[in-house]
Design a protein around this motif. Sequence first.
Motif, mmCIF file in Angstrom:
data_model
loop_
_atom_site.group_PDB
_atom_site.id
_atom_site.type_symbol
_atom_site.label_atom_id
_atom_site.label_comp_id
_atom_site.label_asym_id
_atom_site.label_seq_id
_atom_site.Cartn_x
_atom_site.Cartn_y
_atom_site.Cartn_z
ATOM 1 N N THR A 152 5.057 0.677 -12.994
ATOM 2 C CA THR A 152 5.548 0.762 -10.977
ATOM 3 C C THR A 152 7.236 1.466 -10.790
ATOM 4 O OG1 THR A 152 3.797 -1.556 -11.351
ATOM 5 C CG2 THR A 152 6.063 -0.635 -9.586
ATOM 6 N N THR A 267 -0.497 3.574 -1.347
ATOM 7 C CA THR A 267 -1.160 3.068 -2.684
ATOM 8 C C THR A 267 -0.349 1.805 -3.011
ATOM 9 O OG1 THR A 267 0.587 4.428 -3.415
ATOM 10 C CG2 THR A 267 -1.110 5.794 -2.678
ATOM 11 N N TYR A 268 -1.425 1.055 -4.094
ATOM 12 C CA TYR A 268 -0.854 0.137 -4.607
ATOM 13 C C TYR A 268 -1.257 0.233 -5.913
ATOM 14 C CZ TYR A 268 -6.094 -0.369 -3.990
ATOM 15 O OH TYR A 268 -7.586 -0.252 -4.689
ATOM 16 N N LYS A 269 -1.224 -0.124 -7.141
ATOM 17 C CA LYS A 269 -1.602 -0.953 -8.657
ATOM 18 C C LYS A 269 -2.798 -1.313 -8.818
ATOM 19 C CE LYS A 269 0.983 -0.882 -12.991
ATOM 20 N NZ LYS A 269 -0.341 -0.754 -13.897
ATOM 21 N N PHE A 298 -3.780 3.785 -10.388
ATOM 22 C CA PHE A 298 -2.919 3.456 -9.159
ATOM 23 C C PHE A 298 -3.581 4.305 -8.002
ATOM 24 C CE2 PHE A 298 1.321 4.082 -11.523
ATOM 25 C CZ PHE A 298 1.450 2.657 -10.335
ATOM 26 N N ASP A 301 -4.710 2.963 -0.458
ATOM 27 C CA ASP A 301 -5.604 2.248 0.422
ATOM 28 C C ASP A 301 -6.317 2.695 1.812
ATOM 29 O OD1 ASP A 301 -5.739 -0.325 2.061
ATOM 30 O OD2 ASP A 301 -3.675 -0.620 1.403
#
Length: 372
Positions: A152, A267-269, A298, A301
């Motif tokens: 991250t 965006t997200y992990k 990743f 969203d």
Amino acid sequence: MAEALLVLEDGRTFRGEPFGAEGETFGEAVFSTGMSGYQETLTDPSYHRQVVVMTAPHVGNTGMNDEDPESSRIWVAGYVVRDPARVPSSWRSRRSLDDALRDQGVVGISGVDTRALTRHLRERGAMRVGISTVETDPAALLARVKESAEMTGLELADEVTTSEPYVVPAVGEKRFTVAAVDLGIKSNTPRMMSERGIEVHVLPAVSTIDDVLAVQPDGLFFSNGPGDPAATTHQIELLEAALQRGIPYFGICFGNQLFGRALGFGTYKLKYGHRGINQPVMDRTTGRVEVTAHNHGFAVDAPLDRPTTTPYGEASVSHICLNDNVVEGLELRDADGNLKSFSVQYHPEAAAGPHDAAYLFDRFCELMGDKA
């Protein structure tokens, strides 16, 4: 017999035997569910800084050849297998997997219960890991694991991109010119475009909009690549400038995440990501289900139930993963509903296989042809 040690950042420890180079390595522990294609996995730049756990129990039986690499080197930070082949058996093999790892300085471990390790990563999530053939104390190795970098926040495209532009000529009659920004591109990608009459200008990750315009492209392409899309700014600015000019865009994997960010999505992990060559995805524009190749930690969203108005047009989710409903593709349309740009989270170039998604390269050609 020599021993090797694997320690996850939560303290879970596995012991095995050295496989590949001797020494010590650190990275993010992830698992790949592909039953084949280990050579393509190893040479995929998207695996930079990652220690790959193979869920297939027997690895290395076809050795390593000179035709299947997806880049000029092995990129994985480390390699974990249960039962490596003692002797490779393939007429195409030029060296054993163990020799290739050793020659390129990749530290690995074998004889590990990879099923238990994979279950642990599924339950706890991808995490930092260390592999060592020189350290016998798990506590000492754990301390170094905790000092290593987390995925991250890392911007890694600059570490895997080409240093100089190069051109992959069109096969047969030239139909289009594409500027392909190399964020960790696999060699089969420009090859598949060239087979469709596209002259591909592969550009470094640091390229500007002026560099892109200089090749007079019919379309812009962003490749796969490693790192956190939220840590990237330069390529998003380039993409925004291209979208403002109405240049047709196609992105895969990291290129999908950057497309999402350029359109205003976050965006997200993912907990443990999607990696392998057997992931089911639905193309919502056709209703067709594809078996696809993945390598991403990743995701974008974006809302699944409605389009989103952006400065460039209406954006919507075009593909979803049928395992967990993760966004696997985006499309951008104008006020009349015409497709302007699109991207997918998976790998349509799919080396090694499957080839269900090769039609996306044809869709890119149709898009550029409509624009012309």
